[in-house]
Design a protein around this motif. Structure first.
Motif: not given
Length: 261
Positions: A50, A52, A54-59, A66, A68, A70
């Protein structure tokens, strides 16, 4: 008495002076032409497969675990370029602060030629790690998130700072709401880690920019870490950096970097 043709004499002098002047100009022009080119790193932030953005998105990683992020950033220094003949060119004084927000980094000028590998270290060498002169208002070292203390000189710099949340269940099938916070702040001179990227074939050409593309896969930091043990989720001090967990994570750092063709 034989007369000297003044006109012809002046012409000869003028032609000679002009030729010498042009010869001098040609030499100056040649000396002004640089044989260097410009090296640029393109560094992609990923977790597993995945990207990344942006921050705080769950992958979701392979195995359904899972994660994320920060915060994800690190210092890169001691950059060395290995020529095809095995000789080394040091990019002396170059330090990068890799952040999620930026992927393009000017490494600097390097001599033209063919190169087959790149070496660099994550962190700051022992000399840079104690410099108070690095802390001016616009310096990439004036980053409180990359300090262990209230100032950089309390306990020196954080080399790699990774924070976020992760599924800590044994099989990686936990619920989104049950993800646990983690924080890995890797530093201290003992954890200054070299990365060797072999088979990185590229050519520096005079006056040209050459990009080298790397993937930084933060998922690799968790290799060998038992996530269902809460004690394995935090490294936040210089004392923590002397533990077996810190050594494990530090040894995983070279595996994070993958050549992106």
């Amino acid at each position: 008495m034989k007369k000297i043709n003044t006109y012809n004499l002046l012409s000869v002098i003028l032609i000679t002076v002009t030729a010498l002047t042009l010869t001098g100009c040609k030499h100056d022009l040649q000396s002004d032409i640089s044989s260097d080119g410009n090296l640029i790193f393109h560094l992609h932030t990923m977790v597993d497969t995945n990207t990344v953005f942006q921050y705080d998105s769950v992958y979701v990683m392979q195995g359904h675990r899972k994660i994320s992020l920060s915060l994800a950033q690190m210092y890169i220094s001691d950059i060395q370029l290995i020529r095809q003949d095995g000789s080394v060119y040091n990019m002396a004084g170059t330090v990068l602060l890799k952040t999620l927000e930026n992927e393009i980094y000017q490494v600097g000028n390097a001599p033209n030629g063919d190169y087959r590998a790149i070496r660099f270290s994550v962190g700051l060498d022992p000399v840079e790690n104690i410099k108070t002169s690095l802390l001016n208002s616009d310096s990439l070292f004036n980053k409180p998130l990359m300090w262990f203390g209230e100032t950089a000189q309390t306990h020196r710099y954080v080399f790699l700072n990774l924070m976020g949340k992760i599924d800590t269940t044994t099989n990686g099938v936990g619920k989104l709401a049950d993800m646990k916070p983690f924080s890995y702040q890797i530093g201290t001179n003992a954890n200054y880690k070299q990365v060797v990227m072999n088979n990185v074939s590229f050519t520096i050409q005079p006056g040209q920019s050459q990009y080298v593309h790397f993937i930084i896969d933060y998922n690799m930091l968790f290799m060998g870490v038992q996530l269902n043990n809460p004690n394995n989720l935090f490294i936040n001090s210089t004392t923590d950096n002397s533990t077996a967990l810190a050594k494990n994570i530090c040894n995983n750092i070279p595996m994070m970097f993958i050549l992106d063709n």
